[in-house]
Design a protein around this motif. Structure first.
Motif, PDB file in Angstrom:
ATOM      1  N   ALA A   3       0.838  -1.208   0.000  1.00 17.69           N
ATOM      2  CA  ALA A   3       0.000   0.000   0.000  1.00 17.69           C
ATOM      3  C   ALA A   3       0.866   1.249   0.000  1.00 17.69           C
ATOM      4  CB  ALA A   3      -0.937  -0.001   1.206  1.00 17.69           C
ATOM      5  N   GLY A   4       1.977   1.203   0.729  1.00 19.65           N
ATOM      6  CA  GLY A   4       2.892   2.342   0.746  1.00 19.65           C
ATOM      7  C   GLY A   4       3.543   2.567  -0.604  1.00 19.65           C
ATOM      8  N   VAL A   5       3.899   1.488  -1.284  1.00 18.37           N
ATOM      9  CA  VAL A   5       4.497   1.608  -2.612  1.00 18.37           C
ATOM     10  C   VAL A   5       3.477   2.188  -3.595  1.00 18.37           C
ATOM     11  CG1 VAL A   5       5.456   0.338  -4.559  1.00 18.37           C
ATOM     12  CG2 VAL A   5       6.162  -0.232  -2.229  1.00 18.37           C
ATOM     13  N   LEU A   6       2.242   1.730  -3.514  1.00 14.83           N
ATOM     14  CA  LEU A   6       1.196   2.270  -4.378  1.00 14.83           C
ATOM     15  C   LEU A   6       1.020   3.770  -4.164  1.00 14.83           C
ATOM     16  CD1 LEU A   6      -1.496  -0.552  -4.051  1.00 14.83           C
ATOM     17  CD2 LEU A   6      -0.182   0.013  -6.106  1.00 14.83           C
ATOM     18  N   SER A  21       2.015  10.592  -3.202  1.00 15.04           N
ATOM     19  CA  SER A  21       2.596  11.410  -2.140  1.00 15.04           C
ATOM     20  C   SER A  21       3.673  12.344  -2.680  1.00 15.04           C
ATOM     21  CB  SER A  21       3.185  10.514  -1.051  1.00 15.04           C
ATOM     22  OG  SER A  21       2.169   9.767  -0.418  1.00 15.04           O
ATOM     23  N   PHE A  22       4.430  11.869  -3.663  1.00 12.44           N
ATOM     24  CA  PHE A  22       5.471  12.728  -4.243  1.00 12.44           C
ATOM     25  C   PHE A  22       4.854  14.006  -4.784  1.00 12.44           C
ATOM     26  CE2 PHE A  22       7.830  14.388  -7.818  1.00 12.44           C
ATOM     27  CZ  PHE A  22       9.128  14.457  -7.337  1.00 12.44           C
ATOM     28  N   TRP A  23       3.838  13.874  -5.626  1.00 19.88           N
ATOM     29  CA  TRP A  23       3.243  15.064  -6.226  1.00 19.88           C
ATOM     30  C   TRP A  23       2.428  15.869  -5.216  1.00 19.88           C
ATOM     31  CZ3 TRP A  23       5.400  16.926 -10.191  1.00 19.88           C
ATOM     32  CH2 TRP A  23       5.957  16.105 -11.174  1.00 19.88           C
ATOM     33  N   GLN A  24       1.916  15.223  -4.192  1.00 20.94           N
ATOM     34  CA  GLN A  24       1.150  15.950  -3.174  1.00 20.94           C
ATOM     35  C   GLN A  24       2.036  16.927  -2.418  1.00 20.94           C
ATOM     36  OE1 GLN A  24      -1.299  13.509  -0.654  1.00 20.94           O
ATOM     37  NE2 GLN A  24      -1.416  15.017   0.979  1.00 20.94           N
ATOM     38  N   TYR A  25       3.256  16.519  -2.099  1.00 18.93           N
ATOM     39  CA  TYR A  25       4.112  17.322  -1.234  1.00 18.93           C
ATOM     40  C   TYR A  25       5.313  17.956  -1.928  1.00 18.93           C
ATOM     41  CZ  TYR A  25       1.565  14.934   2.492  1.00 18.93           C
ATOM     42  OH  TYR A  25       0.582  14.442   3.312  1.00 18.93           O
ATOM     43  N   ALA A  26       5.800  17.345  -3.006  1.00 19.21           N
ATOM     44  CA  ALA A  26       7.022  17.811  -3.647  1.00 19.21           C
ATOM     45  C   ALA A  26       6.692  18.760  -4.800  1.00 19.21           C
ATOM     46  CB  ALA A  26       7.842  16.620  -4.142  1.00 19.21           C
ATOM     47  N   SER A  30       6.554   8.225   1.411  1.00 22.34           N
ATOM     48  CA  SER A  30       5.394   7.406   1.779  1.00 22.34           C
ATOM     49  C   SER A  30       5.329   7.170   3.276  1.00 22.34           C
ATOM     50  CB  SER A  30       5.438   6.068   1.035  1.00 22.34           C
ATOM     51  OG  SER A  30       4.218   5.375   1.155  1.00 22.34           O
ATOM     52  N   GLY A  31       6.479   7.055   3.927  1.00 19.21           N
ATOM     53  CA  GLY A  31       6.507   6.862   5.376  1.00 19.21           C
ATOM     54  C   GLY A  31       6.525   5.402   5.744  1.00 19.21           C
ATOM     55  N   ILE A  32       7.622   4.950   6.310  1.00 20.80           N
ATOM     56  CA  ILE A  32       7.772   3.541   6.650  1.00 20.80           C
ATOM     57  C   ILE A  32       6.723   3.099   7.669  1.00 20.80           C
ATOM     58  CG2 ILE A  32       9.331   1.842   7.701  1.00 20.80           C
ATOM     59  CD1 ILE A  32      10.054   2.804   4.843  1.00 20.80           C
ATOM     60  N   THR A  33       6.347   3.971   8.588  1.00 20.33           N
ATOM     61  CA  THR A  33       5.412   3.582   9.658  1.00 20.33           C
ATOM     62  C   THR A  33       3.968   3.999   9.372  1.00 20.33           C
ATOM     63  OG1 THR A  33       5.770   5.640  10.890  1.00 20.33           O
ATOM     64  CG2 THR A  33       7.273   3.797  11.352  1.00 20.33           C
ATOM     65  N   SER A  34       3.707   4.632   8.232  1.00 18.48           N
ATOM     66  CA  SER A  34       2.403   5.270   8.014  1.00 18.48           C
ATOM     67  C   SER A  34       1.232   4.296   7.937  1.00 18.48           C
ATOM     68  CB  SER A  34       2.438   6.130   6.742  1.00 18.48           C
ATOM     69  OG  SER A  34       2.699   5.333   5.612  1.00 18.48           O
TER      70      SER A  34
END
Length: 479
Positions: free
Chosen positions: A272-275, A280-285, A311-315
């Motif tokens: 799910a994090g990889v997906l 997330s890249f475009w949301q924040y970067a 993505s966050g390892i613990t998210s």
């Protein structure tokens, strides 16, 4: 029948205590002018504490302001108040009773450090911020999740505004970003006369949850072809190297005491994090960050570090998801959630993409969820037909803006602006100079600035400072 009569009696006694007599659908509302009572010499803390249902829990220092943390007694169900109450947290950043007030619907949990939103700075006004219901600790116990929807949230906002207008009698402007921006629009839908204008930042509008083609189209054109290719390559590489990186992911979470009961396994959490990593890249970067995307020749450490950054390892662990259960519940019952084409990952996924990358995966199975497709259609119809004095700000490179609010023939004195190259943190300040000036002038007009050749003439907004930086930090952690 006896129980019914008892319930009605309890409701009759409870409503005055909560100040809820005006919690009515928009068709039944009438706007009441609330003037400030004569309170010469009474400290603002005492004035707030004297309001029915309000408790001041703490005061913290804030340069140029006074800052209070408070609670308000809300009914679990505004339309059946005899079902019980809970304490909803909110804060007041007090500038002066002669100043306009900004009502900040952040949509998530309440930040307890003094902060200021862009409209508050531009207006040099007061700010009232509320914690959205069912984000802890503003959650009834026991918890009836069917009361976590947008109608109840709008009624929460209405009740607090009605109470505070006894102190703050000048113009009111509502605002919020992302889910908070959505919440500001929902509040206006049901209580259109509570405030004099709304600035909704980066607010998604998922009208048809079954049609997500707009998101796929977004990812096919955002940025440069080279950047899009690099991101897909890095995303694929995270799955190609899964036998090495997923055990590392599981071990890192285990070392922190994190579990994956909600997601089902660390492997599901990893996928799910990889997906999510490209979203997330475009949301924040920004496009400038495309240069940091690891190439196929990157080491495992470089790839893993980049994955953690975006993505966050613990998210997706239980502890992290628990902070956002109320959001994912709303997404799976009313708000809707995005999906997009990932056919380029074919053969590398262990799970059905549309089932894994969906709100149900992020909410404990003990909480039932049933989606209402009419909720967002109603909001969208209202914006197109009846919206008044709403200013929408989006970012051109923000995936959440792929499905956005659109004005219609019935919309009046409302505007949609887009920040060139902007992400999910887009603000009025990021617009072109002409559009920024126009948006600011409109905000000032709604807040009662005197008319003239230039609405900004004679108005000097405070400069960006520590309170504003804190506001951006809090939003970044919630968006």
């Amino acid at each position: 029948m006896r129980n019914l009569l008892r319930g009605l009696l309890a409701a009759a006694l409870l409503i005055p205590a909560l100040g809820l007599g005006s919690v009515l659908p928009a068709t039944a509302q009438t706007r009441t002018s609330v003037g400030a009572a004569t309170t010469a010499g009474v400290d603002i803390r005492d004035r707030l504490a004297a309001l029915p249902g309000v408790t001041v829990t703490e005061e913290k220092p804030a340069p140029g302001y006074r800052y209070f943390l408070l609670t308000y007694t809300q009914p679990v169900d505004h339309f059946k108040p005899w079902l019980g109450t809970f304490q909803q947290r909110f804060s007041v950043l007090h500038r002066g009773e002669d100043r306009p007030t900004v009502f900040y619907t952040n949509g998530y949990t309440l930040g307890t450090t003094p902060s200021r939103t862009e409209p508050t700075r531009l207006l040099d006004g007061n700010q009232v911020s509320i914690e959205y219901r069912y984000f802890t600790p503003s959650r009834p116990v026991p918890t009836d999740w069917t009361k976590a929807g947008i109608r109840q949230g709008a009624a929460d906002a209405h009740a607090i505004i009605a109470a505070l207008k006894r102190v703050y009698g000048q113009k009111w402007i509502s605002t919020g970003a992302s889910k908070g921006g959505m919440s500001s629009v929902y509040h206006r839908r049901f209580y259109p006369n509570d405030v004099d204008g709304t600035v909704a930042y980066v607010a998604p509008n998922e009208v048809n949850d079954r049609d997500d083609s707009a998101y796929t189209a977004f990812f096919q054109q955002v940025g440069t072809p080279e950047c899009r290719t690099a991101l897909r390559t890095a995303q694929r590489e995270l799955l190609v190297r899964r036998n090495t990186l997923e055990p590392r992911y599981a071990a890192d979470n285990a070392a922190k005491g994190n579990t994956f009961e909600v997601m089902g396994s660390a492997d599901r959490g990893y996928e799910a994090g990889v997906l999510d990593v490209v979203w997330s890249f475009w949301q924040y970067a920004t496009e400038a960050d495309c240069a940091t995307v690891p190439p196929v020749t990157a080491t495992d450490d470089q790839l893993y570090t980049w994955f953690d950054a975006h993505s966050g390892i613990t998210s997706n662990s239980d502890g992290s998801l628990a902070q956002y259960t109320a959001y994912y519940y709303q997404a799976g019952t009313e708000l809707g959630a995005p999906s997009f084409d990932v056919s380029y990952l074919k053969g590398l996924l262990h799970y059905d993409y549309k089932q894994l990358y969906a709100p149900r995966s992020y909410v404990p199975r003990s909480i039932p969820m049933h989606f209402d497709p009419g909720a967002m259609r109603d909001i969208d119809h209202w914006v197109r037909q009846s919206a008044r004095r709403i200013l929408f700000v989006y970012g051109a490179n923000d995936p959440w803006g792929a499905e956005r609010f659109t004005l219609g023939r019935g919309s009046r004195d409302s505007y949609v602006y887009t920040v060139p190259g902007g992400n999910h943190g887009s603000k009025i300040a990021g617009l072109t100079a002409d559009e920024s000036a126009a948006a600011t002038a409109k905000l000032l007009a709604w807040a009662g600035a005197p008319a003239g050749p230039s609405l900004t003439q004679g108005h000097q907004a405070p400069s960006f400072g520590a309170l504003d930086a804190e506001g951006l930090r809090l939003e970044r952690n919630r968006l």
